[in-house]
Each structure stands twice: as C-alpha cells, then as structure tokens.
Scaffold this active site. Structure first.
Site, PDB file in Angstrom:
ATOM      1  N   ASN A  12      58.765  62.187  52.303  1.00 11.26           N
ATOM      2  CA  ASN A  12      59.415  63.088  53.252  1.00 11.26           C
ATOM      3  C   ASN A  12      58.944  64.505  52.939  1.00 11.26           C
ATOM      4  O   ASN A  12      59.392  65.110  51.960  1.00 11.26           O
ATOM      5  CB  ASN A  12      60.937  62.967  53.100  1.00 11.26           C
ATOM      6  CG  ASN A  12      61.685  63.986  53.934  1.00 11.26           C
ATOM      7  OD1 ASN A  12      61.109  64.648  54.796  1.00 11.26           O
ATOM      8  ND2 ASN A  12      62.980  64.137  53.667  1.00 11.26           N
ATOM      9  N   LYS A  14      59.446  67.177  54.550  1.00  9.11           N
ATOM     10  CA  LYS A  14      60.369  68.237  54.986  1.00  9.11           C
ATOM     11  C   LYS A  14      59.575  69.336  55.710  1.00  9.11           C
ATOM     12  O   LYS A  14      58.622  69.018  56.415  1.00  9.11           O
ATOM     13  CB  LYS A  14      61.168  68.769  53.791  1.00  9.11           C
ATOM     14  CG  LYS A  14      61.810  67.612  53.003  1.00  9.11           C
ATOM     15  CD  LYS A  14      62.804  68.040  51.995  1.00  9.11           C
ATOM     16  CE  LYS A  14      63.342  66.786  51.284  1.00  9.11           C
ATOM     17  NZ  LYS A  14      64.431  67.090  50.375  1.00  9.11           N
TER      18      LYS A  14
HETATM   19  P1  PGA Z   1      63.495  65.149  46.578  1.00  9.16           P
HETATM   20  O1  PGA Z   1      63.905  64.875  48.107  1.00  9.16           O
HETATM   21  O2  PGA Z   1      62.623  63.992  46.142  1.00  9.16           O
HETATM   22  O3  PGA Z   1      62.741  66.442  46.602  1.00  9.16           O
HETATM   23  O4  PGA Z   1      64.756  65.219  45.781  1.00  9.16           O
HETATM   24  C1  PGA Z   1      64.273  63.597  48.542  1.00  9.16           C
HETATM   25  C2  PGA Z   1      64.667  63.636  50.007  1.00  9.16           C
HETATM   26  O5  PGA Z   1      65.395  64.557  50.404  1.00  9.16           O
HETATM   27  O6  PGA Z   1      64.285  62.762  50.804  1.00  9.16           O
END
Ligand code: PGA
Length: 260
Positions: A12, A14
C-alpha cells in the site's frame, strides 16, 4: 485448514510516488522477483490513482504477474461525486484488488462501516476483490475491546454478502496503533485477532467461507518480522505500507518463506 489459501502480500503506497517513480518501482520490483515467488505468493501493489495507468502499462508490456491494486474507490457507478473514482474505472485498468476501509480513510475521510459495506459490494459487483481493513485503536486495545471492535467491523463491512463472496475476499487486520509507527503486534497477538476474525466468518458465513477467506496482517511489517507473522496459521499475508515503498525491502518481505 488453510492448505488452499495462497498468501497475498500487498504494498500500500498510500500518497507516495508519482507515476514516473511508480514505473521505476514496479520495474525494479519485477527484476527482484522470480517465477518461484509468484508461484508461492500473490503480490499486489496499490499505487495512487494517478499512477495506475502507467503501472498497468508496464505490467502488461513486460508480462509481470504482479497484481494491480487501488487504495480506495466510491460505491456509485458514476455521477456528481467530485474527486471520486468509480469501481468500473478501476476494473477497466485491470485493477484486481481494492483496499476498502483503511483506517486512515475511516479517520481522515469519516468512512463508516456502512460506507465500507457499500464499497465492498461495489468492488465485488465489478469483478474485483476487496481487501477490507479492520483494526483497533490503542485505547480500545488497552480497554480490552479489540475483539468486539474488529468483529463488529467485519460483520458490518461484509453484511449481506454470500458465503461464496466472503470466502473469496481478503480481510486485513491492521491494529491502528501499529500503522506507520514502527510498533507491531506480536505474531501471537496478531494470530489471536486473526483467529477471532476467522471465527466470526465461520459463525456467520460457514466453514467453507472461513477456510477460504484470506486474512492479512498489516502494521509496520518489515523483512525481519514477516517470517514469524507468516508462520501463524490464521495469517495469510501482509498489507505493507512503509516497507513497500522500497522495492528491495518489499521483495525481502515477499521472500519471507526463504528465511529459516
Ligand atoms: P505500515 O502501513 O506498514 O507503514 O505500518 C500499513 C498500512 O497502513 O497498510
């Protein structure tokens, strides 16, 4: 239990990587992965909307079996929804997986369980697979309400779906306090909540759906923590944020099974 569930490791991204960077990322990732990886694990990347077409083109041209994913969509088929993207638009880009109800969207955009449910249905109706996210805050964990919070999100998010539909989707358990913080649920704690989720599916949708549904853990997954997580019987994959932004790190997570 579980023999048939192929692990799914999802990146992901983001709100990171423009479309030029995204092309480089998937190219680099594809050089790092082999047929053996794709045989053992389904791999998906979830770039921002503006990158999807570019990434789709690269994956198609180079015949790379990385699955294309999105981070979100609307439930309506079209119309006056400024800024939104319809599921059919994603399907047209060969998107096969859509994250629904990520805690950041629940928090920042006020996505309710009802909205999550509509989106899950819309994604399925467009022949794509939802990755439905659930998870508790630190306060809820400390108050001992993790199981009831997560069970409620699963029941409401998947309300009205058939056993077959639930069996073929993905649920991501992401404790909110572990996302982007470097903190992680212990493999045992993560397993316990994922077992609870599977039990909810078993009681509401039956054994076949429970045995088939894939449950990911998400929240600060790193190459070093992936092997122990993936060994847990009810954890069938990982939803990876920060560590998926670097192809080397992400490829090492995908190679979890090669570690001792
Ligand atoms: P992170 O994010 O691995 O940076 O903690 C996970 C997510 O929000 O899917």
């Amino acid at each position: 239990m579980g023999e048939a569930r192929k692990p799914l490791i999802s990146g992901n991204w983001k709100m990171n990587h423009n479309h030029f960077e995204a092309i480089q990322m998937v190219q680099k990732l594809s050089y790092l992965l082999s047929v053996n990886d794709y045989d053992a694990v389904d791999v998906s990347v979830h770039p921002p909307f503006t990158d999807l077409r570019s990434v789709q083109t690269v994956l198609q041209a180079d015949e790379v079996p990385i699955l294309l994913g999105a981070q979100h969509c609307h439930w309506e088929a079209g119309g006056a929804f400024t800024g939104e993207v319809a599921p059919s638009m994603l399907a047209k880009l060969n998107v096969s997986l859509v994250i629904v109800g990520h805690s950041e969207r629940r928090e920042l955009s006020g996505e309710t369980d009802e909205a999550v449910n509509r989106k899950v249905r819309a994604v399925i109706a467009n022949d794509m697979t939802p990755i439905m996210c659930c998870g508790e805050t630190l306060g809820e964990r400390e108050a001992g309400t993790t199981d009831s919070k997560v069970s409620g999100q699963v029941r409401e998010g998947l309300a009205g779906l058939s056993a077959g539909q639930v069996g073929s989707l993905v649920i991501a358990y992401e404790p909110i306090w572990a996302i982007g913080t470097g903190l992680m649920a212990t493999p045992e704690d993560a397993q316990a909540v994922c077992a609870t989720i599977r039990q909810v599916v078993r009681s509401d949708w039956g054994g076949e759906a429970a045995d088939a549904v894939r449950i990911q853990y998400g929240g600060s997954v790193k190459p070093v923590s992936a092997p122990d997580l993936m060994r847990q019987p009810d954890i069938d994959g990982a939803l990876v944020g920060g560590a998926s932004l670097d192809p080397d790190e992400f490829a090492r997570i995908i190679a979890y099974r090669l570690v001792g």
